[in-house]
Design a protein around this motif. Structure first.
Motif, PDB file in Angstrom:
ATOM      1  N   ILE A 369       5.459  -3.461   2.516  1.00 53.33           N
ATOM      2  CA  ILE A 369       5.879  -2.247   1.486  1.00 53.33           C
ATOM      3  C   ILE A 369       6.674  -2.659   0.851  1.00 53.33           C
ATOM      4  N   LYS A 370       7.522  -3.618   0.762  1.00 56.17           N
ATOM      5  CA  LYS A 370       8.434  -4.030   0.167  1.00 56.17           C
ATOM      6  C   LYS A 370       7.469  -4.914  -0.719  1.00 56.17           C
ATOM      7  N   GLU A 371       7.013  -6.091   0.005  1.00 55.96           N
ATOM      8  CA  GLU A 371       6.933  -7.410  -1.312  1.00 55.96           C
ATOM      9  C   GLU A 371       5.886  -6.355  -1.962  1.00 55.96           C
ATOM     10  N   GLY A 372       5.026  -5.031  -1.729  1.00 54.70           N
ATOM     11  CA  GLY A 372       4.439  -4.416  -2.953  1.00 54.70           C
ATOM     12  C   GLY A 372       5.086  -4.092  -3.474  1.00 54.70           C
ATOM     13  N   SER A 373       5.966  -3.913  -3.884  1.00 57.22           N
ATOM     14  CA  SER A 373       6.989  -3.586  -4.800  1.00 57.22           C
ATOM     15  C   SER A 373       6.920  -3.689  -5.885  1.00 57.22           C
ATOM     16  N   GLY A 374       6.214  -2.482  -6.918  1.00 56.61           N
ATOM     17  CA  GLY A 374       6.043  -3.039  -8.484  1.00 56.61           C
ATOM     18  C   GLY A 374       4.993  -3.949  -8.690  1.00 56.61           C
ATOM     19  N   ARG A 375       4.040  -3.882  -7.921  1.00 56.01           N
ATOM     20  CA  ARG A 375       2.516  -4.922  -7.170  1.00 56.01           C
ATOM     21  C   ARG A 375       1.910  -3.401  -7.141  1.00 56.01           C
ATOM     22  N   HIS A 376       1.667  -3.503  -6.157  1.00 53.77           N
ATOM     23  CA  HIS A 376       0.613  -2.515  -5.086  1.00 53.77           C
ATOM     24  C   HIS A 376       1.582  -0.630  -5.775  1.00 53.77           C
ATOM     25  N   PHE A 377       2.916  -0.588  -6.154  1.00 53.54           N
ATOM     26  CA  PHE A 377       3.350   0.809  -5.265  1.00 53.54           C
ATOM     27  C   PHE A 377       4.848   0.489  -6.078  1.00 53.54           C
ATOM     28  N   ASP A 378       5.114   1.823  -6.751  1.00 53.04           N
ATOM     29  CA  ASP A 378       6.267   2.141  -8.238  1.00 53.04           C
ATOM     30  C   ASP A 378       7.290   1.738  -7.316  1.00 53.04           C
ATOM     31  N   ALA A 379       8.413   0.876  -7.713  1.00 55.60           N
ATOM     32  CA  ALA A 379       9.256   0.168  -7.330  1.00 55.60           C
ATOM     33  C   ALA A 379      10.066   1.149  -6.719  1.00 55.60           C
ATOM     34  N   LYS A 380       9.946   2.826  -8.079  1.00 57.57           N
ATOM     35  CA  LYS A 380      10.846   4.178  -7.401  1.00 57.57           C
ATOM     36  C   LYS A 380      10.712   4.734  -6.376  1.00 57.57           C
ATOM     37  N   VAL A 381       9.223   4.354  -5.980  1.00 55.98           N
ATOM     38  CA  VAL A 381       8.385   5.101  -4.795  1.00 55.98           C
ATOM     39  C   VAL A 381       9.233   4.303  -3.135  1.00 55.98           C
ATOM     40  N   VAL A 382       8.636   3.310  -4.032  1.00 59.09           N
ATOM     41  CA  VAL A 382       9.759   1.884  -2.777  1.00 59.09           C
ATOM     42  C   VAL A 382      10.899   2.415  -2.425  1.00 59.09           C
ATOM     43  N   GLN A 383      11.829   2.405  -3.378  1.00 60.09           N
ATOM     44  CA  GLN A 383      13.265   2.714  -3.153  1.00 60.09           C
ATOM     45  C   GLN A 383      13.663   3.874  -2.742  1.00 60.09           C
ATOM     46  N   ALA A 384      12.836   4.891  -2.632  1.00 59.36           N
ATOM     47  CA  ALA A 384      13.108   6.353  -2.523  1.00 59.36           C
ATOM     48  C   ALA A 384      12.610   5.685  -0.576  1.00 59.36           C
ATOM     49  N   PHE A 385      11.470   5.264  -0.161  1.00 60.15           N
ATOM     50  CA  PHE A 385      11.128   5.565   1.040  1.00 60.15           C
ATOM     51  C   PHE A 385      12.863   4.269   2.062  1.00 60.15           C
ATOM     52  N   SER A 386      12.943   3.150   0.970  1.00 57.16           N
ATOM     53  CA  SER A 386      14.221   2.694   1.651  1.00 57.16           C
ATOM     54  C   SER A 386      15.592   3.736   2.328  1.00 57.16           C
ATOM     55  N   ASP A 387      15.818   4.561   1.499  1.00 58.04           N
ATOM     56  CA  ASP A 387      16.860   5.398   1.181  1.00 58.04           C
ATOM     57  C   ASP A 387      16.587   6.859   2.309  1.00 58.04           C
ATOM     58  N   ASN A 388      15.222   7.056   2.461  1.00 58.28           N
ATOM     59  CA  ASN A 388      15.290   7.784   3.173  1.00 58.28           C
ATOM     60  C   ASN A 388      14.326   7.370   4.863  1.00 58.28           C
ATOM     61  N   LEU A 389      14.407   5.959   4.835  1.00 59.70           N
ATOM     62  CA  LEU A 389      13.320   5.665   6.103  1.00 59.70           C
ATOM     63  C   LEU A 389      14.159   6.398   7.338  1.00 59.70           C
ATOM     64  N   GLU A 390      15.219   7.118   7.551  1.00 57.89           N
ATOM     65  CA  GLU A 390      15.772   7.727   8.910  1.00 57.89           C
ATOM     66  C   GLU A 390      15.081   8.989   9.235  1.00 57.89           C
ATOM     67  N   LYS A 391      14.836  10.018   7.770  1.00 58.88           N
ATOM     68  CA  LYS A 391      13.749  10.833   7.269  1.00 58.88           C
ATOM     69  C   LYS A 391      12.202  10.856   8.193  1.00 58.88           C
ATOM     70  N   ILE A 392      12.176   9.434   7.757  1.00 57.07           N
ATOM     71  CA  ILE A 392      10.795   8.882   7.566  1.00 57.07           C
ATOM     72  C   ILE A 392      10.222   8.390   9.350  1.00 57.07           C
ATOM     73  N   LEU A 393      11.207   8.009   9.994  1.00 56.83           N
ATOM     74  CA  LEU A 393      10.962   7.792  11.259  1.00 56.83           C
ATOM     75  C   LEU A 393      10.852   9.084  11.873  1.00 56.83           C
ATOM     76  N   ALA A 394      11.930   9.498  11.876  1.00 58.71           N
ATOM     77  CA  ALA A 394      11.812  10.935  12.679  1.00 58.71           C
ATOM     78  C   ALA A 394      10.743  11.886  12.865  1.00 58.71           C
ATOM     79  N   VAL A 395      10.189  11.550  11.781  1.00 59.99           N
ATOM     80  CA  VAL A 395       9.045  12.332  11.776  1.00 59.99           C
ATOM     81  C   VAL A 395       8.094  10.752  12.369  1.00 59.99           C
ATOM     82  N   LYS A 396       7.544   9.980  12.144  1.00 61.84           N
ATOM     83  CA  LYS A 396       6.866   9.428  13.132  1.00 61.84           C
ATOM     84  C   LYS A 396       7.400   9.753  14.734  1.00 61.84           C
ATOM     85  N   ALA A 397       8.248   9.333  14.746  1.00 63.65           N
ATOM     86  CA  ALA A 397       8.420  10.216  15.990  1.00 63.65           C
ATOM     87  C   ALA A 397       7.926  10.802  16.842  1.00 63.65           C
ATOM     88  N   GLN A 398       8.064  12.258  15.607  1.00 59.49           N
ATOM     89  CA  GLN A 398       7.752  14.065  16.089  1.00 59.49           C
ATOM     90  C   GLN A 398       5.807  13.233  16.575  1.00 59.49           C
TER      91      GLN A 398
END
Ligand SMILES: [Fe+2]
Ligand SMILES: [Fe+2]
Length: 401
Positions: A369-398
């Motif tokens: 995902i990080k390598e794709g920042s600015g290439r595959h993905f919008d860097a702002k969205v990748v940033q929001a992803f990193s900033d909210n990783l904890e919430k993302i992982l909670a959903v993944k576990a649930q």
């Protein structure tokens, strides 16, 4: 004998009844509506407390409770402990009373009659109903005068019960004036209609979202994605949208529109979707068409949510650098909802097992995902992803399947 009301008083009351009626028709959210009904009825009758029951089959659900005296006491305690009152405590909600004549609310629910009691501790012997003192005893409170009114809909069915507690005249607790009985009754029937409407709206919304979800799952079943993929990616998308600072309404619309991103797979032949080996260029082209098919299925919709779904279906495989499909859009010409779902979808595909690959570790997936920042993905969205990783992982576990 209560003092006779002047024409001016009556006029004032009719006007506030009218104002309340208008306010009630404006509120669409059921819980907010119930709270509003109780607040307005209390203001109208100068009651220090009250509760509201909604009928569910042969039971009454205790839905809202308000008590100025207990709230003030709680506030004072917190102030003494130098703590902030974050949420106004709503005392004692969420239980059921059976719809029979043994309790005050039940009696009013069954008979559709108004009860106006001077002192609930002095209900004459021989009455079918009885006041339950357990709340008073538990909270060191004294319920005295009570006005209990049925909420009847247009066909006369009781849809709920309003209980108003301890009318005030200055600091004194007094009985509820008799002329309030009809006024509150008429307020309650307006409330009943508003409740019915809000319930219908809510039911319709739930049925609509449920249908959308089931349709999306049907499309995903055509390849090896699952219902949990839909659950996860829709929640990931909402977390990213929130992290990007979108409004609550926009977050909600992305949450409910994103499940339909692959609905166009319904139009791709199974021989291609389920082909175990590598796709030929022609087959790959056909597969890519699921974006266009999806947008076609959703086009010209009137509902806002379906319009967002159409955009997401069309653009969730576009890439920031213009190398995606179907149109090769670049940068901000890709709608934000599409950029958000692109990341949520890829992250879930990476971290899930597929027939052609094992699940990647979180570390490897993050790296991709990080390598794709600015290439595959919008860097702002990748940033929001990193900033909210904890919430993302909670959903993944649930929603791990
Ligand atoms: Fe897709
Ligand atoms: Fe997907």
């Amino acid at each position: 004998m209560p003092a006779k009301l002047s024409t001016k008083d009556l006029q004032g009351q009719m006007m506030s009844l009218n104002r309340i009626g208008i306010a009630l028709t404006k509120e669409q959210d059921l819980n907010q509506l119930l709270a509003l009904i109780l607040t307005e009825s209390r203001l109208f009758t100068n009651a220090e407390a009250g509760s509201l029951y909604v009928r569910e089959g042969q039971q009454l659900r205790f839905s809202v409770s308000q008590n100025d005296v207990l709230d003030a006491r709680k506030k004072a305690e917190l102030k003494a402990q130098k703590k902030q009152l974050e949420v106004v405590p709503s005392t004692f909600t969420g239980f059921y009373v059976s719809l029979d004549k043994s309790s005050l609310a039940g009696y009013v629910g069954v008979t559709a009659k108004v009860l106006n009691l001077l002192d609930v501790y002095k209900v004459p012997a021989g009455k079918e109903y009885k006041f339950n003192r357990s709340f008073d005893e538990k909270n060191n409170y004294r319920t005295k005068s009570m006005l209990i009114v049925p909420m009847k809909d247009a066909s006369g069915n009781v849809v709920g019960v309003i209980q108003l507690i301890n009318a005030h005249k200055g600091k004194n607790i007094v009985p509820f004036d008799k002329h309030y009985e009809n006024l509150v009754l008429s307020l309650a029937s307006q409330a009943a209609i508003a409740i019915r409407n809000a319930m219908l709206t809510q039911e319709l919304k739930e049925a609509y979202l449920d249908t959308i979800f089931r349709l999306s799952v049907a499309a995903e079943y055509k390849d090896d994605d699952t219902a949990s993929h839909i659950h996860r990616m829709s929640r990931y998308s909402a977390i990213l949208a929130e992290g990007l600072g979108l409004s609550a309404a926009e977050v909600e619309s992305i949450r409910y529109a994103s499940p339909m991103h692959d609905i166009g797979k319904l139009g791709v032949p199974d021989s291609i979707l389920m082909k175990p080996g590598k796709l030929t260029p022609a087959e790959f082209k056909e597969m890519q068409n699921h974006t266009v098919f999806g947008a076609k299925i959703l086009e010209n919709a009137k509902a806002e949510l379906l319009k967002v779904s159409e955009i997401i279906a069309m653009t969730h495989h576009e890439k920031w650098d213009g190398s995606g499909y179907p149109r090769g859009l670049k940068g901000e010409s890709i709608p934000l909802s599409g950029r958000v779902v692109a990341l949520a979808d890829v992250f879930d595909a990476l971290t899930s097992k597929r027939c052609y690959k094992p699940a990647f570790s979180l570390e490897d997936s993050m790296k991709i995902i990080k390598e794709g920042s600015g290439r595959h993905f919008d860097a702002k969205v990748v940033q929001a992803f990193s900033d909210n990783l904890e919430k993302i992982l909670a959903v993944k576990a649930q929603f791990s399947n």
